[in-house]
Design a protein around this motif. Structure first.
Motif, PDB file in Angstrom:
ATOM      1  N   ARG A 149       2.498   2.632  -2.452  1.00  0.00           N
ATOM      2  CA  ARG A 149       2.667   3.138  -3.768  1.00  0.00           C
ATOM      3  C   ARG A 149       1.220   3.508  -4.226  1.00  0.00           C
ATOM      4  O   ARG A 149       0.229   2.952  -3.739  1.00  0.00           O
ATOM      5  CB  ARG A 149       3.104   2.168  -4.478  1.00  0.00           C
ATOM      6  CG  ARG A 149       3.534   2.441  -5.808  1.00  0.00           C
ATOM      7  CD  ARG A 149       4.386   1.706  -6.712  1.00  0.00           C
ATOM      8  NE  ARG A 149       4.854   2.088  -7.727  1.00  0.00           N
ATOM      9  CZ  ARG A 149       4.336   1.945  -9.156  1.00  0.00           C
ATOM     10  NH1 ARG A 149       3.287   1.275  -9.233  1.00  0.00           N
ATOM     11  NH2 ARG A 149       4.868   2.672 -10.115  1.00  0.00           N
ATOM     12  N   ASP A 150       1.279   4.724  -4.857  1.00  0.00           N
ATOM     13  CA  ASP A 150      -0.050   5.243  -5.439  1.00  0.00           C
ATOM     14  C   ASP A 150      -0.083   4.746  -6.704  1.00  0.00           C
ATOM     15  O   ASP A 150       0.879   4.615  -7.735  1.00  0.00           O
ATOM     16  CB  ASP A 150      -0.029   6.791  -5.374  1.00  0.00           C
ATOM     17  CG  ASP A 150       0.019   7.332  -4.140  1.00  0.00           C
ATOM     18  OD1 ASP A 150      -0.964   6.674  -3.164  1.00  0.00           O
ATOM     19  OD2 ASP A 150       0.614   8.443  -3.863  1.00  0.00           O
TER      20      ASP A 150
ATOM     21  N   HIS B 181      -4.932   1.144  -3.486  1.00  0.00           N
ATOM     22  CA  HIS B 181      -4.277   0.670  -2.485  1.00  0.00           C
ATOM     23  C   HIS B 181      -4.496  -0.798  -1.854  1.00  0.00           C
ATOM     24  O   HIS B 181      -3.757  -1.824  -1.986  1.00  0.00           O
ATOM     25  CB  HIS B 181      -3.840   1.441  -1.391  1.00  0.00           C
ATOM     26  CG  HIS B 181      -3.246   2.781  -1.870  1.00  0.00           C
ATOM     27  ND1 HIS B 181      -4.217   3.692  -2.526  1.00  0.00           N
ATOM     28  CD2 HIS B 181      -2.101   3.357  -1.868  1.00  0.00           C
ATOM     29  CE1 HIS B 181      -3.472   4.965  -2.553  1.00  0.00           C
ATOM     30  NE2 HIS B 181      -2.232   4.758  -2.286  1.00  0.00           N
TER      31      HIS B 181
ATOM     32  N   MET C  23       0.629  -1.486  -0.073  1.00  0.00           N
ATOM     33  CA  MET C  23       0.137  -0.052   0.050  1.00  0.00           C
ATOM     34  C   MET C  23       0.752   1.284   0.010  1.00  0.00           C
ATOM     35  O   MET C  23       0.124   2.257  -0.042  1.00  0.00           O
ATOM     36  CB  MET C  23      -1.019  -0.082   1.254  1.00  0.00           C
ATOM     37  CG  MET C  23      -1.967  -1.183   1.009  1.00  0.00           C
ATOM     38  SD  MET C  23      -3.329  -1.081   2.233  1.00  0.00           S
ATOM     39  CE  MET C  23      -2.459  -1.842   3.682  1.00  0.00           C
TER      40      MET C  23
ATOM     41  N   PRO D 289      -6.186   8.101   0.273  1.00  0.00           N
ATOM     42  CA  PRO D 289      -6.324   6.968  -0.617  1.00  0.00           C
ATOM     43  C   PRO D 289      -7.971   6.789  -0.940  1.00  0.00           C
ATOM     44  O   PRO D 289      -8.641   7.065  -0.062  1.00  0.00           O
ATOM     45  CB  PRO D 289      -5.820   5.664   0.157  1.00  0.00           C
ATOM     46  CG  PRO D 289      -5.848   5.927   1.540  1.00  0.00           C
ATOM     47  CD  PRO D 289      -5.740   7.423   1.779  1.00  0.00           C
TER      48      PRO D 289
ATOM     49  N   LYS E 154       0.353   7.514   3.405  1.00  0.00           N
ATOM     50  CA  LYS E 154       0.451   6.202   2.934  1.00  0.00           C
ATOM     51  C   LYS E 154       0.943   5.290   4.057  1.00  0.00           C
ATOM     52  O   LYS E 154       0.639   4.088   4.319  1.00  0.00           O
ATOM     53  CB  LYS E 154       1.551   5.986   1.833  1.00  0.00           C
ATOM     54  CG  LYS E 154       0.816   6.266   0.391  1.00  0.00           C
ATOM     55  CD  LYS E 154       1.751   5.870  -0.653  1.00  0.00           C
ATOM     56  CE  LYS E 154       2.870   6.954  -0.974  1.00  0.00           C
ATOM     57  NZ  LYS E 154       2.205   7.993  -1.575  1.00  0.00           N
TER      58      LYS E 154
ATOM     59  N   ASP F 156       7.245   5.728  -6.728  1.00  0.00           N
ATOM     60  CA  ASP F 156       5.885   6.315  -6.974  1.00  0.00           C
ATOM     61  C   ASP F 156       5.715   7.305  -8.017  1.00  0.00           C
ATOM     62  O   ASP F 156       6.383   8.263  -8.028  1.00  0.00           O
ATOM     63  CB  ASP F 156       5.765   7.121  -5.567  1.00  0.00           C
ATOM     64  CG  ASP F 156       4.502   6.683  -4.714  1.00  0.00           C
ATOM     65  OD1 ASP F 156       3.605   5.598  -5.111  1.00  0.00           O
ATOM     66  OD2 ASP F 156       4.014   7.622  -3.780  1.00  0.00           O
TER      67      ASP F 156
END
Lengths: 374, 374
Positions: free
Chosen positions: A28-29, A247, A26, B200, B23, B7
């Motif tokens: 990383r976007d 995510h 999770m 997110p 994050k 990213d």
């Protein structure tokens, strides 16, 4: 809470403990439109069909939201507006299923047994023979209220023999107990990311029989929960129809990779069974007993009879065990005072034994003498 | 993709770039029944009401799923089954709103302007005066299809004067543009975690007028999307009715903390405006123009006219820019070839300038001469 900076061990029916590797995914976007993300979605859909050996007969449709959203999407889409669903109930999730069918204006008939009594294939045979208007049967495979296991294979055979559709809420069992589409006939099996696959919560999925789903355009009363639309759009574009929880999706994929690396469903069942046995060996040492008979207790979530001592109260007990790093779950029964312990998640014997020790220390602190109410 | 381990910068309307701190909040598992998690839910609900100065009039109800799930929940719950909704359309999200109202069997009337023409208060005045049976008006504040801004305050005044209910889809604008419940009358404003608050994706929320929501028991045709039930249960128990996306909830809380630390909505608008200006200064250097007139373009997502050169095709352009670390977004218009660039997310002038440079290098690689189609 003394351990605020540490990851607690979740002995709950989900959300449950996830591995560090799963959580790390999770960090990383992802662009939800990008091919790299859509490839992850495609992989998940394939992996989930692998688990049920369902590639020839079924399709996988992921859905945003909690597991209940996917259950509602399955019913909303697979049961026609003039359909009639028989819901088999022995706990809160069966009741919830009946309620959502009714809210969507489908006809519903319920068959309810006590919380410690599984529905039998004979019950279903009798009910279907008596009412030809029933088009679908709704079954909770493992009812999280108690952890009771219903005899899926036997019931599925009866439902298929009567040529009705079977919709299985396998929220608690999927990945841990065998559900093989080549052996068990069903229209849909439903589960979610944050259960026995050990992902984070935030999405569910429906594994639906393709030849059934194909005919379900226009059934849904909901746009968001239209499983048919979600499926058709995903097939056409490789994308989710509405914003996916990116995510969660990539972490769920990571959890699925670990699931297969561990050895798939048989390995997971073996670990959970060992967790369950470690737990119950410890509870027995403490004089605590389980609510259900052993033969109908799935090794997923165990209902334990509360200590018989008047000094016991769940809130105090829960908080003391939590402050030692272990999150228990309250009972959901009206007829008996109980608490629940999950055997699922990225945990093993060591965590289960440590949890037993934390329970022992807590009972001692509270001055509670050994022995369950039962 | 060359940057698979890094990213990427998401120049999209959401999911968008989140901060490392946001994050990182997902690196812990939470029990959804535990008081520590419920305290996070309570904080989020308070923080979201803070943003609209709505504590005296409105309540916050979070909802699992994508933003559309929350829009559907709001309509399903706040519009009675015999209600009649006027939906104001100038893009895909307005059309989606009209469609979901219709699927839920409420009467719907649509008023559609071109994608580059905002709805005006005069339009709404005329429509409401002409049809007394309209009970609710649905408005997209900033239409993501183009990035066009509709005049919320003026329309809200007209709707209130006619004593109809206003339901605002503020998915793209919430947190970036001012929406003050003390100045603007509305029944509900809806947005989601993965937008201008920079969390997110995976949950939405509805800020609903309390005295309206209180009367909405039994309106919903859906169990999962019953906003009234979700609210009542949360008030009573402090918990979510069904499994919450725990990791998303705590990360969203972290994003909200950063939002307030930055200076709240005015500071966020200032940063996004600077992002927009940096972007457009660069695009102008490259001879690329924006689709909308500047006065109706919100600094959130910008529609840019594609290069006029025949060698341009979006897929190739997109992939080349992506491989440089920047994720663009496709256009959503039928009448003109465009692409979109988001100015939102945990990014600033440096990222916007770098994105412009990546676009320049890409155009050069593709041998495309400067100048938009327009």
């Amino acid at each position: 809470m003394s351990l605020v900076s540490r990851d607690p061990v979740l002995l709950t029916p989900g959300p449950l403990t996830t591995s560090l590797q799963t959580k790390s995914a999770m960090m990383r976007d992802w662009g939800s439109w990008d091919a790299s993300f859509n490839a992850v979605t495609a992989k998940i859909r394939k992996q989930l069909l692998d688990i049920i050996s369902g590639h020839e007969t079924h399709v996988c449709v992921p859905m945003q939201g909690s597991g209940t959203f996917s259950v509602e999407a399955a019913v909303n889409t697979l049961v026609p507006r003039n359909g009639h669903m028989l819901v088999l109930i022995n706990g809160a999730y069966g009741k919830r299923l009946a309620r959502l069918v009714e809210m969507m204006r489908r006809k519903v008939t319920v068959f309810e047994t006590a919380e410690d009594v599984p529905t039998t294939a004979q019950d279903v045979e009798r009910l279907l023979a008596a009412d030809k208007s029933i088009t679908h049967v709704g079954l909770i495979h493992c009812e999280t209220s108690t952890g009771i296991l219903n005899p899926l294979a036997d019931i599925a055979e009866v439902v298929a023999h009567h040529r009705r559709g079977l919709i299985i809420d396998a929220m608690s069992s999927f990945g841990a107990l065998e559900i093989n589409a080549q052996k068990i006939p069903f229209d849909a099996v439903i589960a979610a990311s944050g259960k026995c696959i050990e992902g984070p919560p935030g999405m569910g999925f429906v594994l639906a029989r393709k030849e059934v789903l194909e005919k379900c355009a226009g059934n849904s009363l909901s746009l968001s929960l239209d499983l048919y639309d979600q499926w058709v759009y995903m097939e056409k574009t490789t994308q989710w129809r509405f914003t996916p929880p990116t995510h969660i999706v990539v972490a769920f994929h990571e959890a699925l990779n670990q699931f297969f690396a561990e050895g798939g469903q048989p390995a997971r069942l073996a670990r959970y069974t060992q967790n369950y046995e470690t737990l119950m060996a410890g509870m027995t040492e403490l004089g605590l007993t389980q609510f259900l008979k052993r033969e109908i207790q799935a090794p997923i979530i165990v209902t334990i009879n509360a200590p018989a001592d008047a000094k016991y109260n769940f809130k105090d007990f829960y908080e003391r065990v939590r402050d030692k790093g272990f999150i228990l779950y309250p009972g959901k029964l009206t007829q008996a005072e109980t608490f629940r312990v999950g055997c699922i998640g990225a945990i093993g014997q060591a965590e289960m034994r440590s949890a037993v020790n934390a329970v022992r220390d807590t009972l001692d602190e509270m001055g509670i003498r050994r022995g369950s109410k039962d």
